[in-house]
Structure formats: C-alpha cells, structure tokens
Design a protein around this motif. Structure first.
Motif, short mmCIF file in Angstrom:
data_model
loop_
_atom_site.label_atom_id
_atom_site.label_comp_id
_atom_site.label_asym_id
_atom_site.label_seq_id
_atom_site.Cartn_x
_atom_site.Cartn_y
_atom_site.Cartn_z
N PHE A 1 21.86 20.72 -20.26
CA PHE A 1 22.08 19.89 -21.44
C PHE A 1 21.88 20.68 -22.73
O PHE A 1 22.72 20.64 -23.64
CB PHE A 1 21.13 18.68 -21.42
CG PHE A 1 21.21 17.83 -22.66
CD1 PHE A 1 22.26 16.96 -22.86
CD2 PHE A 1 20.21 17.90 -23.64
CE1 PHE A 1 22.34 16.18 -24.01
CE2 PHE A 1 20.28 17.13 -24.78
CZ PHE A 1 21.34 16.27 -24.97
N LEU A 2 20.78 21.44 -22.82
CA LEU A 2 20.48 22.18 -24.04
C LEU A 2 21.36 23.41 -24.20
O LEU A 2 21.60 23.87 -25.32
CB LEU A 2 19.00 22.58 -24.06
CG LEU A 2 18.01 21.42 -24.27
CD1 LEU A 2 16.58 21.93 -24.23
CD2 LEU A 2 18.27 20.71 -25.59
N ARG A 3 21.85 23.96 -23.08
CA ARG A 3 22.76 25.11 -23.19
C ARG A 3 24.10 24.68 -23.76
O ARG A 3 24.71 25.36 -24.58
CB ARG A 3 22.95 25.77 -21.81
CG ARG A 3 21.86 26.76 -21.45
CD ARG A 3 22.35 27.72 -20.37
NE ARG A 3 22.73 27.02 -19.14
CZ ARG A 3 21.90 26.79 -18.13
NH1 ARG A 3 20.64 27.20 -18.22
NH2 ARG A 3 22.31 26.16 -17.06
N ILE A 4 24.56 23.52 -23.29
CA ILE A 4 25.87 23.03 -23.73
C ILE A 4 25.79 22.41 -25.13
O ILE A 4 26.67 22.59 -25.96
CB ILE A 4 26.41 21.98 -22.73
CG1 ILE A 4 26.64 22.65 -21.38
CG2 ILE A 4 27.70 21.35 -23.25
CD1 ILE A 4 26.97 21.66 -20.28
N VAL B 1 19.93 9.20 -19.96
CA VAL B 1 18.91 9.21 -21.01
C VAL B 1 17.62 9.83 -20.48
O VAL B 1 16.99 10.67 -21.14
CB VAL B 1 18.66 7.78 -21.54
CG1 VAL B 1 17.38 7.72 -22.36
CG2 VAL B 1 19.85 7.31 -22.37
N ASN B 2 17.23 9.45 -19.26
CA ASN B 2 16.01 10.02 -18.67
C ASN B 2 16.14 11.53 -18.49
O ASN B 2 15.19 12.29 -18.78
CB ASN B 2 15.73 9.36 -17.31
CG ASN B 2 15.27 7.92 -17.45
OD1 ASN B 2 14.76 7.52 -18.48
ND2 ASN B 2 15.46 7.14 -16.39
N HIS B 3 17.30 11.97 -18.02
CA HIS B 3 17.54 13.41 -17.83
C HIS B 3 17.48 14.14 -19.18
O HIS B 3 16.94 15.24 -19.28
CB HIS B 3 18.90 13.62 -17.17
CG HIS B 3 19.26 15.07 -16.99
ND1 HIS B 3 18.60 15.91 -16.13
CD2 HIS B 3 20.22 15.83 -17.61
CE1 HIS B 3 19.12 17.12 -16.21
NE2 HIS B 3 20.11 17.10 -17.09
N GLU C 1 13.89 14.60 -20.34
CA GLU C 1 13.25 15.68 -19.56
C GLU C 1 13.71 17.05 -20.05
O GLU C 1 12.91 17.99 -20.16
CB GLU C 1 13.56 15.50 -18.07
CG GLU C 1 12.83 16.48 -17.18
CD GLU C 1 12.86 16.06 -15.72
OE1 GLU C 1 13.02 16.96 -14.86
OE2 GLU C 1 12.72 14.85 -15.43
N SER C 2 14.99 17.19 -20.36
CA SER C 2 15.52 18.47 -20.84
C SER C 2 14.91 18.86 -22.17
O SER C 2 14.56 20.02 -22.40
CB SER C 2 17.04 18.38 -20.98
OG SER C 2 17.65 18.16 -19.73
#
Length: 542
Positions: free
Chosen positions: A327-330, A404-406, A409-410
C-alpha cells in the motif's frame, strides 16, 4: 360559543310541559327558542371556521418549511435551531393540532390512520424534545452564543435558521431547562421569551406563564428581591395563583431574615446593599477545581482559541510516508505531524468518498446509542457526556472494511489481529464526547478483560465528513485542536512504551455546532505488538 351551546343543550333537556300547539301564546315563544338556536349554531360555525383557519395557517407554514428542508435535508438539519423547531413541531405543536382534530369523527379517523403507520413513522417524544433543548444549551455555553442572537436564528456567523424563534419557542427552551433543574438557562430563555412576547401582536404564550417560571428560577439563582418583584407582577395578572401567593410570603420573609442577620453581624455595610438587591453574599471565592480548569481549556479549544507553542510547532513536519508494505509503496500517504510528545499525526486522503458511503450504509441500520464503560463495574452504559449513535463493523462484513483494516496496519506498522472492530459514529444535534481517556487506567482492572488483548495501545480516528462549525477533536492538556477533514485520519499512541497510560492523550469531541459529523475509529490493543512496538524493561520508565 360554549355559553350558547350550553344554552342550546339546556333547552333540549329542560322539562317540557308539552301541548305547545294548543295555544298561540306558547307557539309564539318558539320564535325566541329558534332565535337562540340560530345564534348558537352560528357561533359554533364561527368557532369551527376559526379552528380550520388556524389549521390552514399551520399546515401552510409546515408545508413551506418541509419543502425547504426537502431540498437539502442535511444542510437544513445541520442548523441546530431548525432541528429544535422540527422536534417541537412534532411534539408540542402536534399535540395542539391533535386536540383540535379530535373534535369530530373525521379528525379522529385521520389520527387513527397515522397511529396505524407507527411501524415506519418516527415520532419524537418528550425525551427527544428535552435532548435537543439541552443540546442547544450545551452549544450556547461551549461557544459563548448570545441568547438573543440564537433566538434570531444566527449561529456563530454561519448558516441562519429558516425563521426566528417565537416567544413560545423560547418559553419551551426555558421550560425544558427548568424541568432539568437548570435554572441558569431557564432565566436566559424566559427573559428572552418575555421580550419577544411583549413585541408579538399575536401572542404565542401567556405572559403570566413566563413570569411563573422566571420568578422561581430567579430565586433559585439567588436573587430573592427580583423573584419577589416578578411574583408580584404575576399576582397582578393572576390574583388567585396559590403557588405565587405562597412564594410571595416566603420571599418576603427570606429578605427580612437576610437583612436582619446581616445587620446583627456587623451593622449596615456595603454587603447590606447586596442583600437589599436580593443576592446571596459569599465571602470567599472558591479556587477553581481541576475539572473547571479542564473544562475551560476544553471549551476554549473547541472555539479554536488555542495554539501549539512555538517550541513545539518549529519541530513539526509534513511529508509523504513511505514503507515496505504494498500500500505505501504504491501510494505514499500525505502525513502531517501536528504534535510531539505525545506524537499526534494526521494522514490525508486515505478514505475515498465511495468507501465512506459504503461504511455509512453498512453501519446505519445497526446504530445504537453510544455507550461508555463504568470504571467500577466494567458494564457499558449511556451517559449525558457522550451523545452520538454508533455501530461496529467486522473485518468480514465487506471488502471495504477489510481494506480499511489493512490500510491502518500498513500505516501504523501495528497488527489488527487483536484490535477492536471498526466503530462508526454519527453525532446528533450538539453531539459531543467530553474529555476522556481511550485507554483503561490502573483502577479500571476489568475494562477490557473480556477481550483478553490487553489495553488500548493506540487510536486511529477517521473523519468521514467535513463539519461546518464545531466538532473538533481537542486535547486540553497539550493545547491541540484537530478539525474534521473528510477522508483524513488522526493517529496517536495512548500508552508509553512502558505500558503506562499517557495522561496527555486525554481528549474530547467538541459539540457539533453547524453541520453533521461522521467518524470511525479503530482501537488497537497491546497483544501482538510486542515486536512491532517493543516495551521498555522498566515499567516506571516512560
């Protein structure tokens, strides 16, 4: 009308000697009878037309307001004055209309038809009326709103109500305050009702009724002489008012006793002037309690009057948060650090409008009054210091909730396996949550016992709507206000690495002044975080 009706009915049931037809003198008297009957029926028609005209005016006004509200319900009801007037129309005003309509069988049939639709019609009750009135008082206090400005429909320079309050509207606000033992606000609103009643050509409330409430609340606020003055005015209008007669004697005796006591202590002094005016004299002002100091800080921050000191603000930063997760890479997250020690971060644009719509749709059917945990019993209960409705969404309820939960966590690096379900909340008129901790303190031993996941280590709070005025999240002990921004989220740790609660994270949800507020939050627990946020070896080390 009733006099003529009684005369007419009386004629029908009076003993009849009969044999009227046997003499013209008796038949001649029938003309008198017929004349009285005609006048009785004419008066009845006039009275019925008057009632129908009132109904016609009331319904025309309701239709006009209803059409205006229907164009934009959220915007219309976002003004607390409009909301109060709607609830009053469906309680107090509706009761008056029912009294008119129950005079005939057709009106009763229509009312019965409405009653049969109770399964899908929502009727407010006296508790709802009291709730919206108390909410207005809360807004008035928190945001320093002037009573006269409120009565004119002006809200903090924002959206204006569809009409000004009548004397009867102000009277109802005062009456609700009185019923709750709040004599301070009773005085404010009864005085406003008095001013408006004097200016009204068509009086909406009786002058004496206002005086009755105002006099006693004035006494309860300590001004005995003014209470006596108002009671005397009431007795001029209603000489046989028994309660007022008793109060008059009591107020006079109280004033005499106060004056005699003061003279006996130190003779006529400057304090005697205060007694003459009817005020209770206190010699020593009490030092403000911790609660009062916190309350002042909370309300000041709600009004946007606080700011982070320069020593902290110069260390703050904005950046794109990257990370090892997909998620944070994209999609790196726009991050703003708004406070340090404790660190409070805001993440922008992490919920889309579509995701918000799905979450609202899932949560709304399950809404219940939000509760708090009793720290002694561990039981959940409703409380006046938390006004909202909420529901909980599980990970498997929808792919949006799972996403949203994922995402949380990210961004945080913390596991969601032991976190609570996603709580979704919507705040009503003046909705708020007074200063509180998210974590359980040491004395709250049973707070999260049933979960078996330890204490709440962190809070992730999503804002799912913009709020036109009010509704900030404030931290009274670090002078911080967070203003709702749709799609953004706030994050902070509730516990120090030692596991000890961080008292500086005490926070509150300010009352919503104009608009509506939607939030959702994820409370993250200790278990499972041992290698993600290691604790210190010494429990006493923060």
């Amino acid at each position: 009308m009733w006099l003529f009706m009684c005369l007419c009915v009386g004629m029908l049931v009076l003993p009849n000697n009969g044999e009227v037809y046997t003499a013209m003198t008796d038949i001649g008297r029938l003309l008198t009878t017929e004349g009285e009957m005609i006048r009785a029926v004419e008066n009845y028609i006039i009275a019925q037309e008057s009632k129908l005209e009132k109904l016609r005016r009331d319904v025309y006004e309701m239709e006009r307001v209803h059409d205006e509200a229907a164009r934009s319900p959220e915007a219309f009801l976002g003004n607390p004055i409009n909301t109060f007037l709607l609830v009053k129309r469906l309680t107090v005003d509706w009761t008056d209309l029912q009294n008119i309509m129950t005079d005939d069988s057709m009106g009763k049939a229509m009312l019965n038809n409405l009653t049969s639709m109770a399964d899908f019609l929502h009727w407010p009750d006296e508790e709802d009326l009291n709730g919206v009135a108390v909410a207005l008082m809360r807004l008035q206090d928190t945001y320093n709103l002037d009573t006269s400005q409120l009565a004119r429909g002006h809200i903090y320079g924002k959206r204006q109500a569809y009409r000004e309050l009548t004397a009867a509207d102000c009277f109802e606000l005062g009456r609700q305050s009185y019923n709750g033992g709040d004599h301070y606000h009773t005085m404010l609103w009864m005085n406003e009702a008095l001013k408006r009643q004097e200016m009204e050509s068509n009086k909406t409330v009786d002058h004496a009724d206002i005086l009755e409430y105002l006099a006693f609340s004035t006494y309860m606020q300590g001004n005995v002489r003014q209470a006596l003055k108002l009671t005397n005015e009431l007795l001029v209008e209603r000489p046989n008012h028994q309660r007022a007669q008793g109060n008059k004697v009591y107020y006079e005796e109280t004033l005499q006793a106060q004056l005699a006591k003061k003279r006996g202590e130190d003779g006529a002094t400057m304090d005697e002037e205060a007694v003459e005016k009817g005020y209770t004299v206190t010699e020593n002002a009490e030092v403000a309690s911790d609660w009062q100091r916190e309350r002042r800080a909370y309300e000041r921050l709600c009004r946007g009057e606080g700011s982070v000191p320069n020593s902290i603000s110069k260390k703050l930063d904005c950046f794109y948060k990257h990370g090892p997760s997909d998620f944070l890479r994209i999609s790196p997250v726009k991050t703003e650090v708004v406070h340090i020690d404790p660190t409070v971060s805001i993440y922008y644009d992490i919920l889309s409008d579509k995701e918000i719509a799905v979450i609202k749709e899932l949560a709304t059917p399950m809404f219940k009054r939000a509760t708090v945990q009793n720290y002694k019993t561990g039981e959940l209960e409703t409380a006046s210091y938390r006004i909202s409705k909420s529901s909980w969404l599980k990970h498997g309820d929808h792919k949006v909730v799972a996403g949203v939960n994922h995402r949380i966590e990210s961004i945080t690096g913390l596991t969601m396996d032991t976190a609570e379900e996603l709580q979704v909340a919507n705040y009503g008129i003046g909705g708020h949550y007074e200063p509180h901790f998210d974590y359980a303190r040491r004395e709250e031993k049973d707070a999260f016992k049933s979960l078996g996941t330890g204490n709440r280590i962190a809070t992730f709070l999503f804002y799912m709507s913009d709020v036109e005025a009010g509704g900030a999240t404030v931290f009274p002990y670090i002078n911080l206000s967070l203003w709702p921004k749709k799609g953004a989220a706030a994050f902070w740790y509730n516990l120090h690495p030692s596991g000890e609660g961080d008292t500086l994270t005490r926070h509150a949800a300010c009352p919503v002044l104009v608009g509506t507020k939607w939030v959702s939050n994820k409370w993250i627990h200790e278990r499972g975080q041992e290698f993600r946020r290691p604790c210190t070896l010494d429990y006493n080390t923060l």
